[in-house]
Design a protein around this motif. Structure first.
Motif, PDB file in Angstrom:
ATOM      1  N   SER A 474       0.830  -1.213   0.000  1.00 39.07           N
ATOM      2  CA  SER A 474       0.000   0.000   0.000  1.00 39.07           C
ATOM      3  C   SER A 474       0.862   1.259   0.000  1.00 39.07           C
ATOM      4  O   SER A 474       0.376   2.355  -0.244  1.00 39.07           O
ATOM      5  CB  SER A 474      -0.923  -0.005   1.220  1.00 39.07           C
ATOM      6  OG  SER A 474      -0.164  -0.129   2.414  1.00 39.07           O
ATOM      7  N   THR A 475       2.146   1.098   0.305  1.00 38.38           N
ATOM      8  CA  THR A 475       3.088   2.224   0.258  1.00 38.38           C
ATOM      9  C   THR A 475       4.328   1.788  -0.520  1.00 38.38           C
ATOM     10  O   THR A 475       4.588   0.607  -0.693  1.00 38.38           O
ATOM     11  CB  THR A 475       3.517   2.663   1.676  1.00 38.38           C
ATOM     12  OG1 THR A 475       4.156   1.563   2.330  1.00 38.38           O
ATOM     13  CG2 THR A 475       2.329   3.120   2.491  1.00 38.38           C
ATOM     14  N   ALA A 476       5.081   2.780  -0.969  1.00 35.54           N
ATOM     15  CA  ALA A 476       6.294   2.472  -1.727  1.00 35.54           C
ATOM     16  C   ALA A 476       7.322   1.793  -0.824  1.00 35.54           C
ATOM     17  O   ALA A 476       7.508   2.192   0.331  1.00 35.54           O
ATOM     18  CB  ALA A 476       6.880   3.752  -2.312  1.00 35.54           C
ATOM     19  N   ILE A 477       7.956   0.747  -1.345  1.00 34.75           N
ATOM     20  CA  ILE A 477       8.994   0.040  -0.597  1.00 34.75           C
ATOM     21  C   ILE A 477      10.341   0.342  -1.237  1.00 34.75           C
ATOM     22  O   ILE A 477      10.512   0.221  -2.442  1.00 34.75           O
ATOM     23  CB  ILE A 477       8.739  -1.481  -0.597  1.00 34.75           C
ATOM     24  CG1 ILE A 477       7.478  -1.797   0.213  1.00 34.75           C
ATOM     25  CG2 ILE A 477       9.935  -2.234  -0.022  1.00 34.75           C
ATOM     26  CD1 ILE A 477       7.138  -3.274   0.253  1.00 34.75           C
ATOM     27  N   THR A 478      11.285   0.764  -0.415  1.00 31.96           N
ATOM     28  CA  THR A 478      12.641   1.014  -0.897  1.00 31.96           C
ATOM     29  C   THR A 478      13.600   0.144  -0.106  1.00 31.96           C
ATOM     30  O   THR A 478      13.330  -0.166   1.067  1.00 31.96           O
ATOM     31  CB  THR A 478      13.032   2.489  -0.710  1.00 31.96           C
ATOM     32  OG1 THR A 478      12.868   2.846   0.657  1.00 31.96           O
ATOM     33  CG2 THR A 478      12.194   3.387  -1.586  1.00 31.96           C
ATOM     34  N   PRO A 479      14.723  -0.240  -0.703  1.00 36.71           N
ATOM     35  CA  PRO A 479      15.138  -0.002  -2.081  1.00 36.71           C
ATOM     36  C   PRO A 479      14.351  -0.865  -3.053  1.00 36.71           C
ATOM     37  O   PRO A 479      13.544  -1.696  -2.626  1.00 36.71           O
ATOM     38  CB  PRO A 479      16.621  -0.405  -2.058  1.00 36.71           C
ATOM     39  CG  PRO A 479      16.691  -1.449  -1.004  1.00 36.71           C
ATOM     40  CD  PRO A 479      15.717  -1.026   0.058  1.00 36.71           C
ATOM     41  N   PRO A 480      14.568  -0.699  -4.363  1.00 39.29           N
ATOM     42  CA  PRO A 480      13.782  -1.446  -5.344  1.00 39.29           C
ATOM     43  C   PRO A 480      14.177  -2.915  -5.421  1.00 39.29           C
ATOM     44  O   PRO A 480      15.251  -3.317  -4.985  1.00 39.29           O
ATOM     45  CB  PRO A 480      14.113  -0.730  -6.660  1.00 39.29           C
ATOM     46  CG  PRO A 480      15.489  -0.178  -6.439  1.00 39.29           C
ATOM     47  CD  PRO A 480      15.526   0.231  -5.003  1.00 39.29           C
TER      48      PRO A 480
END
Length: 754
Positions: A474-480
């Motif tokens: 639901s949110t951006a996960i870093t690193p790719p």
């Protein structure tokens, strides 16, 4: 005045060793008459203190929390392996002769002064004893400080973890097998270019399986299992609050996925210090009671035994192996491995001149044992991959190692003794046909990414697992994910707390300020720094590893994707030997260097010491005629004396150029440098360069960078390409690299130098 400051600084840095040795010598003299044996003991201890105390203190200060955590509750075998590794570096932590001269002079002066006082005031001997105890207590206090810091670090990490997850429930069902390797470096894997056949089964699978993707330039963030897996198997859900983490176990559970973990390692002890945080939420399949004893377990279970149970499971399975860890043969099944022999090269030709065959003669058997362990790993990893291949439903496989190993230096994976191969790890991904059929886009992305020369770290592993499992967030996960076409935006490795403060190494070179450091005078970070520089400049320059005249040093250069600069002498018998006179030949040959360079088509700068004669040049030319296509760019450097016989070798040089090699004239170093402050020598320099240019034998000039200003002022020199050496890691950002093709960066600190 600068010399006085230098001497004062040397004394100040080594004051603890000087004081300790002086007090020991004083006590030895006083006790000699009545207790001779005790006196001799004090003399030996004094000499040891003078030579090694400073180095030991620096080493202890360089130990971080990771090292101390790893050292808790050693079993006897691990303790013996660590002790042998430490003994092997004693030569590296000893003082060099110049410093010994200064410290010995001060020690003798202080000893004489203290003896005068003791002989006059007998009770002053007790003061000497107290000072001695204080000096040695310093080392003990430093060690204690490290242990306290390690325990504090464990508490801090425990407080980081939470169970709240940003993941959505998984919509798809995918089987995934994650094989966690142990202490396995790409430097010793044939799959990654090692010239010895350590991975025959993986090699065959890589040739035949179209959905088998091998990723290069992947680095572990630490050299110890616990902290490496902490980064690999957790994410930071809120970039604004990096102190909070979620482990892979709870991530998968929150997505409605069940995962199991099988381990050939103990579930308690240093190996598993942080596993309870990252694997919380998984079903642990550890039914071997003996391993509940942690590091005290004496009967270790072998990888293939646990692997058989793991492969019989369905769904998401994690398997943590043990093979690769020292002692290497103790952790493998001999019958499932193959013997590997090093080439027939002299000891110094393999390991360099800093190691003694008498003191460290076991190095050869250590490397061969480690290579044999790699063949056992190859057997198990390929077996697991073939199991995934046979599944009828979508299934994927990931193999990586928690960190590397450095058997060629006998440093194991101790972070305070860091060297490049401790962080270069294998990373392969495989998709079976059912997965490729259903999730073709994901397979395409991984195929595309595998061909990109990105710097990657194990911090990207958890996003990669979620990517393969088709789990959304639901949110951006870093690193790719490693399957994306984006590199790790913050590739920092070996971030450690030491008594000297926080240290780290950046892999994305941004200039000197970002090089970081290992936090220890013993670590050898230069190969990794040079790797970062090469990765940054790309094809703009050919960055070469200086004097790769030993087998081990050449392997390290090739493993870091670098050009190898080697010194070559054509013998009277016509052999092409690699060594730098006046050193003696060791059996290392140009063929050995080509065998190391050819897998990744590494470039070679060939510093030829005696091809200024027709016969020797012809010998090299014949070799290159047959073998030139095996390697990347090739620079053949002719010695300075060639200018006197240039007509004799002109045809030979032309032939070498016709094979696609560059031919370079070695500009005399003393002449190039002296011209910068003595104009009378500039005319002689210009004449020599003019003759080299007019001969037509050379495509390039090569010279020490200290002569750059002189050669820049000679117009005729601009007709040829330039190459240079004498460049350090620290000075690289300040040189006009646009003027050069090949650039050699100094590597004199490499432990395998010859």
């Amino acid at each position: 005045m600068p010399l006085i400051y230098k001497l004062f600084e040397t004394v100040l840095v080594n004051i603890d060793a000087i004081v300790a040795a002086s007090m020991l010598f004083t006590i030895a003299v006083v006790t000699f008459k009545n207790r001779t044996a005790l006196s001799v003991f004090f003399v030996v201890l004094a000499v040891f203190s003078l030579l090694f105390l400073r180095g030991i203190v620096d080493w202890v200060c360089g130990l971080g929390g990771d090292s101390y955590i790893e050292s808790f509750s050693f079993d006897i075998r691990e303790a013996k392996f660590w002790a042998s590794s430490f003994i092997s570096i004693m030569g590296l932590i000893g003082l060099n002769p110049k410093i010994i001269a200064v410290t010995l002079t001060c020690t003798l002066a202080l000893t004489c002064s203290s003896l005068v006082i003791v002989l006059k005031y007998k009770k002053a001997i007790y003061a000497c004893a107290c000072i001695l105890v204080a000096a040695f207590s310093y080392v003990g206090m430093t060690t204690a400080e490290g242990f306290v810091g390690a325990r504090k670090q464990v508490k801090e990490i425990s407080a980081m973890f939470q169970r709240q997850s940003p993941l959505k429930t998984a919509k798809e069902k995918v089987d995934l097998f994650v094989y966690i390797g142990e202490s396995t470096s790409t430097m010793n894997m044939h799959l990654y270019g090692y010239p010895l056949g350590t991975t025959p089964r993986l090699d065959a699978l890589y040739r035949t399986e179209k959905n088998f993707f091998k990723f290069t330039d992947v680095h572990s963030t630490h050299t110890h299992t616990s902290e490496s897996l902490l980064d690999a198997f957790s994410i930071i859900p809120d970039s604004q609050n990096p102190s909070r983490r979620i482990g892979i176990g709870n991530l998968l559970r929150s997505a409605g996925l069940r995962a199991e973990i099988y381990s050939a390692q103990s579930i308690h002890g240093s190996f598993a210090s942080f596993s309870k945080y990252v694997f919380d939420g998984m079903d642990r399949q550890n039914d071997d009671k003996n391993r509940l004893m942690g590091n005290f377990a004496q009967e270790t279970i072998k990888d293939h035994e646990v692997l058989a149970r793991a492969l019989a499971s369905k769904g998401i399975v994690f398997f943590h192996s043990r093979a690769g860890h020292g002692d290497y043969l103790d952790n493998i099944q001999i019958e499932l491995s193959s013997p590997i022999r090093l080439p027939s090269i002299g000891f110094h030709g393999i390991f360099g001149e800093k190691y003694s065959e008498k003191l460290q003669g076991s190095l050869r058997s250590d490397v061969e044992s480690y290579d044999r362990a790699i063949t056992y790993i190859d057997e198990n990893v390929s077996r697991a991959m073939e199991s995934v291949k046979s599944k009828k439903t979508p299934a994927a496989f990931i193999y990586f190692s928690d960190h590397g190993e450095s058997p060629y230096t006998k440093r194991g994976h101790e972070s305070s003794l860091f060297i490049d191969e401790m962080s270069t790890v294998p990373f392969v991904v495989y998709f079976n046909d059912a997965y490729a059929s259903r999730y073709g886009r994901t397979v395409h992305d991984f195929s595309n990414s595998a061909n990109k020369p990105f710097i990657r770290t194990l911090k990207q592993l958890t996003p990669t697992i979620l990517d393969i499992l088709q789990v959304e967030s639901s949110t951006a996960i870093t690193p790719p994910s490693i399957g994306s076409v984006r590199p790790d935006p913050n590739p920092v490795i070996l971030k450690r707390k030491t008594a000297k403060g926080i240290s780290s190494i950046r892999l994305d070179y941004r200039g000197n300020a970002d090089l970081g450091g290992t936090g220890s005078t013993l670590g050898t970070a230069e190969p990794t720094f040079i790797y970062a520089i090469r990765h940054s400049v790309g094809e703009d320059n050919t960055i070469c590893y200086h004097r790769a005249d030993s087998y081990a040093k050449a392997l390290r250069a090739a493993n870091a994707n670098l050009c190898l600069e080697v010194d070559m002498v054509v013998s009277g018998a016509g052999s092409l030997d690699i060594y730098h006179p006046p050193a003696a030949p060791t059996g290392l040959s140009l063929e050995h260097i080509f065998s190391i360079a050819e897998s990744g088509r590494r470039s070679i700068w060939l510093d030829s010491k005696n091809i200024n004669h027709k016969e020797q040049c012809a010998t090299l030319s014949e070799y290159l005629k047959v073998n030139r296509s095996r390697v990347g760019k090739l620079l053949v450097e002719f010695p300075a004396e060639t200018i006197e016989s240039v007509a004799e070798i002109a045809d030979c040089a032309t032939k070498i150029r016709s094979y696609g090699a560059k031919t370079s004239y070695y500009v005399p170093t003393d002449l190039a440098i002296s011209c910068s402050h003595d104009n009378s020598r500039c005319h002689e320099l210009e004449q020599i360069i003019s003759r080299a240019v007019e001969s037509g034998a050379f495509s390039d000039l090569s010279f020490d960078f200290n002569g750059y200003s002189s050669i820049s002022s000679i117009k005729v020199a601009r007709k040829l390409k330039w190459n240079t050496w004498g460049v350090s890691v620290d000075s690289f950002s300040r040189i006009p690299r646009g003027r050069f093709d090949f650039i050699i960066i100094g590597t004199s600190n490499d432990p395998n130098t010859y």
